[in-house]
Design an enzyme around this catalytic site. Structure first.
Site, mmCIF file in Angstrom:
data_model
loop_
_atom_site.group_PDB
_atom_site.id
_atom_site.type_symbol
_atom_site.label_atom_id
_atom_site.label_comp_id
_atom_site.label_asym_id
_atom_site.label_seq_id
_atom_site.Cartn_x
_atom_site.Cartn_y
_atom_site.Cartn_z
ATOM 1 N N HIS A 130 0.824 -1.210 0.000
ATOM 2 C CA HIS A 130 0.000 0.000 0.000
ATOM 3 C C HIS A 130 0.866 1.272 0.000
ATOM 4 C CE1 HIS A 130 -3.295 2.636 0.606
ATOM 5 N NE2 HIS A 130 -2.753 3.095 1.719
ATOM 6 N N LYS A 192 -9.562 12.634 -3.694
ATOM 7 C CA LYS A 192 -10.520 11.994 -2.792
ATOM 8 C C LYS A 192 -10.235 12.484 -1.379
ATOM 9 C CE LYS A 192 -9.907 7.624 -1.206
ATOM 10 N NZ LYS A 192 -9.717 6.179 -1.315
ATOM 11 N N ARG A 194 -11.227 11.809 2.494
ATOM 12 C CA ARG A 194 -11.954 10.927 3.415
ATOM 13 C C ARG A 194 -11.872 11.492 4.826
ATOM 14 N NH1 ARG A 194 -13.083 5.195 3.172
ATOM 15 N NH2 ARG A 194 -11.664 4.889 1.436
ATOM 16 N N GLY A 226 -14.644 -1.833 -1.997
ATOM 17 C CA GLY A 226 -15.029 -1.295 -3.308
ATOM 18 C C GLY A 226 -15.459 0.167 -3.227
HETATM 19 C C1 R5P Z 1 -6.600 3.747 -0.482
HETATM 20 O O1 R5P Z 1 -5.813 4.606 -0.193
HETATM 21 C C2 R5P Z 1 -6.240 2.510 -1.226
HETATM 22 O O2 R5P Z 1 -5.334 2.754 -2.259
HETATM 23 C C3 R5P Z 1 -7.469 1.848 -1.797
HETATM 24 O O3 R5P Z 1 -8.078 2.729 -2.702
HETATM 25 C C4 R5P Z 1 -8.444 1.515 -0.696
HETATM 26 O O4 R5P Z 1 -7.791 0.965 0.406
HETATM 27 C C5 R5P Z 1 -9.467 0.539 -1.204
HETATM 28 O O5 R5P Z 1 -10.388 0.262 -0.183
HETATM 29 P P1 R5P Z 1 -11.932 0.247 -0.489
HETATM 30 O O6 R5P Z 1 -12.153 -0.694 -1.628
HETATM 31 O O7 R5P Z 1 -12.569 -0.238 0.796
HETATM 32 O O8 R5P Z 1 -12.345 1.646 -0.806
#
Ligand code: R5P
Length: 293
Positions: A130, A192, A194, A226
């Site tokens: 990650h 994005k 959050r 997702g």
């Molecule tokens: C976020 O920073 C990661 O790169 C992914 O986008 C994220 O962890 C995906 O998680 P989810 O599918 O629950 O949004």
């Protein structure tokens, strides 16, 4: 066959371990698991482990803690026999817990780093971790390899017409940019935001007009619930894009995520065999083998 190298296949990465052992011409040691009613797993290995070098392959996807303890147990057993043990953890669970975002949070990657060293791994290899910050906690050798080239090769065969590569957030910008460069296409990154307490997400982009009437490839390291892909797809569909494809390394697809993503308008999800499943069409054994040799 290189009898002086063993590939020990964990239950979570059987297919990948088999492919890897073939590529590097190593002896494959399979494991069988018996899970007791209380959740404990009993692992039995078949075959003779090399005295020289073992490569343990085990992804840490759900059930995360069971797969983690199995990885540690396999490494520990390998170290009783081999002088060198490499841990190949294609999907490294807990990698998102690599720093203290909110005061009091435990950085579990630090704990994993101590555990892997403690059981005897001399090197850890992960695929598209990650964030590389996660590997900084390890005091043994560590390497992150990327599946971007493998994913690009697959997408080239789909013959999409002049698609735009999109990162669903700024955090994944470099990864998506690398994909776009290898693919030879345009690229944009969404913004994005959050809320760390409520989890609520907001999306923006300065380049909305660039996606109108175009096919898109959303590139991300992983899909869990997702949510990120769904939010991005809904936003991009509002900007009147054409088809949305998803390229990701690790498809966890929790809680019916695949269906929810398709319902949001995604045409196809393509992931790698770091996590086996319906969408894992891309093999990363070649990429991993280069990091081992
Ligand atoms: C976020 O920073 C990661 O790169 C992914 O986008 C994220 O962890 C995906 O998680 P989810 O599918 O629950 O949004």
């Amino acid at each position: 066959m290189l009898s002086n190298v063993s590939v020990i296949s964990g239950k979570s990465s059987e297919e990948l371990a088999k492919k890897l052992s073939k590529r590097i011409k190593a002896n494959l040691i399979k494991s069988t698991i018996r899970v007791f009613p209380d959740g404990e797993s009993k692992i039995t290995l078949s075959g003779k482990i090399s005295k020289k070098k073992s490569i343990v392959v085990q992804s840490i996807y759900p059930p995360v803690d069971s797969n983690l303890i199995q990885a540690l147990s396999l490494i520990s057993k390998a170290k009783e026999i081999s002088s060198e043990v490499i841990a190949v953890i294609p999907y490294l669970g807990y990698a998102r817990q690599d720093r203290e975002f909110l005061s009091g949070e435990i950085v579990t990657m630090k704990v994993l780093a101590k555990l892997f060293k403690g059981v005897g791994a001399s090197k850890i290899i992960a695929v598209d971790i990650h964030s590389v910050i996660g590997l900084k906690h390890f005091t043994i050798k560590s390497k992150n390899v990327t599946a971007i080239s493998d994913l690009v090769k697959y997408f080239k065969k789909l013959n999409l017409k002049d698609p735009v590569v999109v990162s669903p957030d700024q955090g994944g910008k470099d990864r998506a940019q690398e994909f776009a460069k290898e693919f030879g296409s345009e690229f944009i990154a969404l913004e994005k935001k959050r809320d760390r307490k409520t989890g609520k997400v907001q999306i923006k982009t300065k380049n909305a007009d660039e996606v109108m009437g175009r096919d898109l490839i959303l590139v991300d390291d992983m899909i869990s619930t997702g949510g990120s892909i769904i939010n991005a797809t809904q936003f991009l569909k509002k900007q009147k894009c054409k088809q949305v494809y998803v390229a990701c390394t690790h498809a966890l697809l929790m809680n019916n995520a695949e269906k929810k993503i398709k319902n949001a308008g995604v045409t196809k999800i393509v992931s790698t065999n770091t996590i086996p499943g319906k969408t894992s069409m891309v093999d990363v054994s070649n990429t991993i083998s280069k990091a081992i040799m």
